[in-house]
Write a protein that holds these residues in place. Structure first.
Motif, PDB file in Angstrom:
ATOM      1  N   ASN A  30       0.649   8.800  -6.015  1.00 28.96           N
ATOM      2  CA  ASN A  30       0.595  10.180  -5.529  1.00 28.96           C
ATOM      3  C   ASN A  30       1.590  11.091  -6.241  1.00 28.96           C
ATOM      4  O   ASN A  30       1.478  12.301  -6.180  1.00 28.96           O
ATOM      5  CB  ASN A  30       0.829  10.237  -4.020  1.00 28.96           C
ATOM      6  N   ASP A  31       2.580  10.460  -6.919  1.00 25.47           N
ATOM      7  CA  ASP A  31       3.490  11.249  -7.749  1.00 25.47           C
ATOM      8  C   ASP A  31       2.847  11.320  -9.137  1.00 25.47           C
ATOM      9  O   ASP A  31       3.250  10.627 -10.076  1.00 25.47           O
ATOM     10  CB  ASP A  31       4.858  10.547  -7.805  1.00 25.47           C
ATOM     11  N   LYS A  87       0.936   4.060  -2.909  1.00 26.73           N
ATOM     12  CA  LYS A  87       0.714   5.482  -2.645  1.00 26.73           C
ATOM     13  C   LYS A  87       1.911   6.313  -3.134  1.00 26.73           C
ATOM     14  O   LYS A  87       1.728   7.398  -3.682  1.00 26.73           O
ATOM     15  CB  LYS A  87       0.483   5.715  -1.148  1.00 26.73           C
ATOM     16  N   LEU A  88       3.115   5.790  -2.917  1.00 22.48           N
ATOM     17  CA  LEU A  88       4.296   6.507  -3.409  1.00 22.48           C
ATOM     18  C   LEU A  88       4.217   6.689  -4.918  1.00 22.48           C
ATOM     19  O   LEU A  88       4.584   7.724  -5.456  1.00 22.48           O
ATOM     20  CB  LEU A  88       5.576   5.728  -3.070  1.00 22.48           C
ATOM     21  N   LYS A 146       0.842  -1.200   0.000  1.00 22.77           N
ATOM     22  CA  LYS A 146       0.000   0.000   0.000  1.00 22.77           C
ATOM     23  C   LYS A 146       0.883   1.259   0.000  1.00 22.77           C
ATOM     24  O   LYS A 146       0.586   2.238  -0.691  1.00 22.77           O
ATOM     25  CB  LYS A 146      -0.907  -0.022   1.230  1.00 22.77           C
ATOM     26  N   ILE A 147       1.963   1.196   0.770  1.00 26.24           N
ATOM     27  CA  ILE A 147       2.911   2.327   0.762  1.00 26.24           C
ATOM     28  C   ILE A 147       3.473   2.498  -0.645  1.00 26.24           C
ATOM     29  O   ILE A 147       3.524   3.610  -1.187  1.00 26.24           O
ATOM     30  CB  ILE A 147       4.071   2.085   1.760  1.00 26.24           C
TER      31      ILE A 147
END
Lengths: 378, 234
Positions: free
Chosen positions: A14-15, A10-11, A6-7
């Motif tokens: 989200n970019d 998102k990394l 999940k991290i």
């Protein structure tokens, strides 16, 4: 989904700018690859449409024939020989030719004419209007209602027209499983009428269609035909021969291969470069994660997940975009020759996996090289 | 001061070989106990960061050993050392190294997620730690929208979220103004330090020396002094 993935997700998402650049790169590459391969598949399928539509199990032809529309007429003794072979249930001639139709509007339209054996009508299409026995009527023709049908001004049963200065009468409308490659309408008539209406050479039989008594008889039949200098091919062998001709002897295959390779290289360059930049920008954070206690395999999992997620999403978008465009094109151009096959999809998928693999390999190498100590040192 | 949290024995670290060989740390030995706020101070290039890296399981010494709660960490496998860092040691980096694409609370949750805690549970716990550092209302903001002092506190929340026994701060006040820097260290002293935790701060910011329990001075890779703080603020 596990927390670490999940991290990673998102990394990545989200970019936005890099994520979009990655997606565009892969989508564009997949789109181009699918389009090129689908057009090629469509052309190959259309090039064998006569073989599929007639549906005979064995086709006898001159060995120099390399595609269905370029037949070399055979003398009658070939038919007699074929009929005499043990294992042949029946053998019939078929005629393929082209003619000019003068329409009511006064314009001319080229048509493909299929002359069916008068006795059996073997290879006849499925009628959607009219009766097949009416094909024996004077000047009778059955018109195939496919994408090219409108070019004959959408005739109805009973419509008259001129074909090579002879009178023609539509007695039925038919459907076939596959449209032709060259964008001209197809009409069916009897063999004798076809060779009467269309100027022919000394010999008139385009192909001999054989129905074997059993599958086991096919090799023997092929052997016997070969003895008199002709070639008997099963339907699949004939389709394969036609495909080989278009792929290797027309240059079309090489062009498609080159375009596909270029699409792959473009996609790989964009996605590889963007993913590498993404990794470089996050390198210190990956180092920080290492310092905090993330293990090497966890970081590799994160990178592989990011690359795979982007690749699969790009693949889906690319396939969707290509399919959508093909649907739109077919709405505007009914004869548009393109088809998405499982082979195309699998090939593009493998290419995308290679893109993801190469991109993530570069990233993984970088991330594994970064030492937490470098983070402390700044 | 309680039991020994970290013991460093004759640590030596050099970089390069032959003529280019530079010894960054020369036979450094010391110990830090639970409940202690230890400063490692000295000028730039004195070997502070190298020493810090060796005692926290990040950089392997060429000679000597490091005992964390009695275990020689450099005898462990690399994955076990990573586990030790995850479970026993919390880091606050000089540049914070927060993930700009994650929210503040997600940044704090990272050590918990690495410990395989469920995502929602990790976020819940991270929120509690954000409350401790007074930033609960900033939970959903991205770190770039926070001030330097707030980012520092987020980094502290991330470091303590994993319940480490040892907390390591690398130049925590370097990029903060004097007032904010003092507030941060005061916060560490009053809220973070406890009898079950050892805090080590590398700094050369003399404005915050007053908060230390003990100060270890380094120069040219050597420990040149170790003293209990006479300016001690309780």
């Amino acid at each position: 989904m596990s927390g670490i993935l999940k991290i990673a997700l998102k990394l990545l998402v989200n970019d936005k700018s890099k994520f979009i650049a990655l997606l565009v790169g892969i989508t564009f590459a997949v789109f181009l690859m699918i389009m090129m391969m689908s057009m090629f598949s469509g052309i190959l399928a259309r090039s064998s449409s006569s073989v599929y539509n007639v549906g005979a199990k064995i086709w006898v032809m001159d060995p120099a024939v390399n595609n269905a529309t370029s037949s070399i007429p055979m003398p009658d003794y070939v038919l007699s020989h074929a009929r005499s072979i043990d294992g042949v249930k029946y053998a019939v001639p078929i005629y393929f030719g082209n003619a000019l139709v003068k329409l009511k509007s006064g314009t001319y339209q080229a048509v493909s004419v299929v002359g069916l054996d008068d006795a059996t009508l073997y290879g006849r299409p499925e009628l959607i209007e009219g009766k097949i026995e009416d094909i024996y009527a004077e000047s009778a023709f059955v018109v195939v209602k496919d994408a090219e049908f409108k070019k004959l001004e959408s005739p109805k049963v009973g419509t008259e027209f001129e074909i090579n200065d002879y009178r023609g009468l539509v007695v039925g409308l038919a459907k076939v499983s596959s449209g032709g490659l060259f964008g001209i309408p197809t009409v069916y008539t009897t063999y004798n009428r076809a060779i009467t209406y269309i100027p022919s050479m000394r010999f008139t039989t385009s192909y001999i269609l054989i129905e074997p008594k059993s599958e086991a008889d096919i090799p023997f039949i092929q052997q016997q035909i070969k003895k008199i200098g002709y070639q008997a091919l099963t339907r699949d062998q004939f389709v394969h021969k036609i495909s080989d001709f278009y792929t290797y002897q027309t240059g079309m295959g090489m062009n498609v291969l080159m375009m596909t390779a270029i699409s792959f290289i473009v996609g790989l360059s964009i996605s590889g470069q963007t993913f590498y930049t993404f990794i470089l920008e996050n390198l210190e954070r990956f180092g920080a994660l290492k310092a905090i206690g993330a293990k090497g395999h966890e970081l590799i999992t994160m990178i592989l997940f990011q690359a795979s997620f982007t690749a699969l999403l790009g693949y889906g978008l690319g396939v969707g975009l290509a399919s959508g465009l093909m649907i739109l094109a077919k709405l505007r151009l009914p004869s548009y020759a393109a088809q998405v096959t499982y082979t195309n999809l699998i090939f593009a998928f493998v290419m995308v996996l290679i893109m993801a693999g190469v991109s993530s390999y570069i990233g993984v190498r970088k991330v594994l090289q970064i030492q937490p100590f470098d983070i402390f040192r700044g | 001061m309680g039991n020994v949290a970290i013991r460093a024995n004759a640590l030596v670290k050099w970089f390069g070989e032959g003529e280019t060989r530079t010894t960054a740390v020369k036979s450094a030995s010391f110990e830090a106990g639970f409940g202690e706020l230890l400063y490692i101070v000295g000028p730039s290039g004195s070997g502070k960061t190298t020493l810090l890296s060796m005692i926290s399981g990040i950089l392997k010494p060429n000679e000597g050993n490091v005992l964390v709660e009695g275990k020689d960490i450099w005898q462990m496998k690399s994955d076990d050392i990573a586990d030790l860092r995850l479970h026993k040691i919390g880091f606050v980096f000089q540049d914070y190294h927060l993930f700009p694409r994650l929210t503040t609370v997600e940044n704090v949750a990272i050590p918990l997620i690495l410990k395989k805690m469920d995502w929602n549970e990790a976020i819940k716990v991270a929120l509690e730690y954000l409350e401790i550092v007074g930033l609960k209302d900033r939970a959903e903001l991205q770190p770039v929208k926070l001030s330097g002092g707030e980012q520092q506190r987020v980094a502290i929340a991330r470091a303590i979220a994993g319940h480490p026994d040892i907390l390591i701060f690398d130049e925590p006040t370097a990029s903060l103004d004097g007032d904010t820097g003092r507030k941060i260290v005061e916060f560490i002293k009053t809220k973070i330090l406890n009898p079950q935790r050892c805090v080590i701060i590398v700094t050369h910011d003399s404005r915050i020396y007053e908060y230390a329990d003990s100060i270890m001075k380094m120069e040219d890779g050597k420990i040149i002094g170790f003293e209990q703080n006479t300016l001690h603020v309780v």
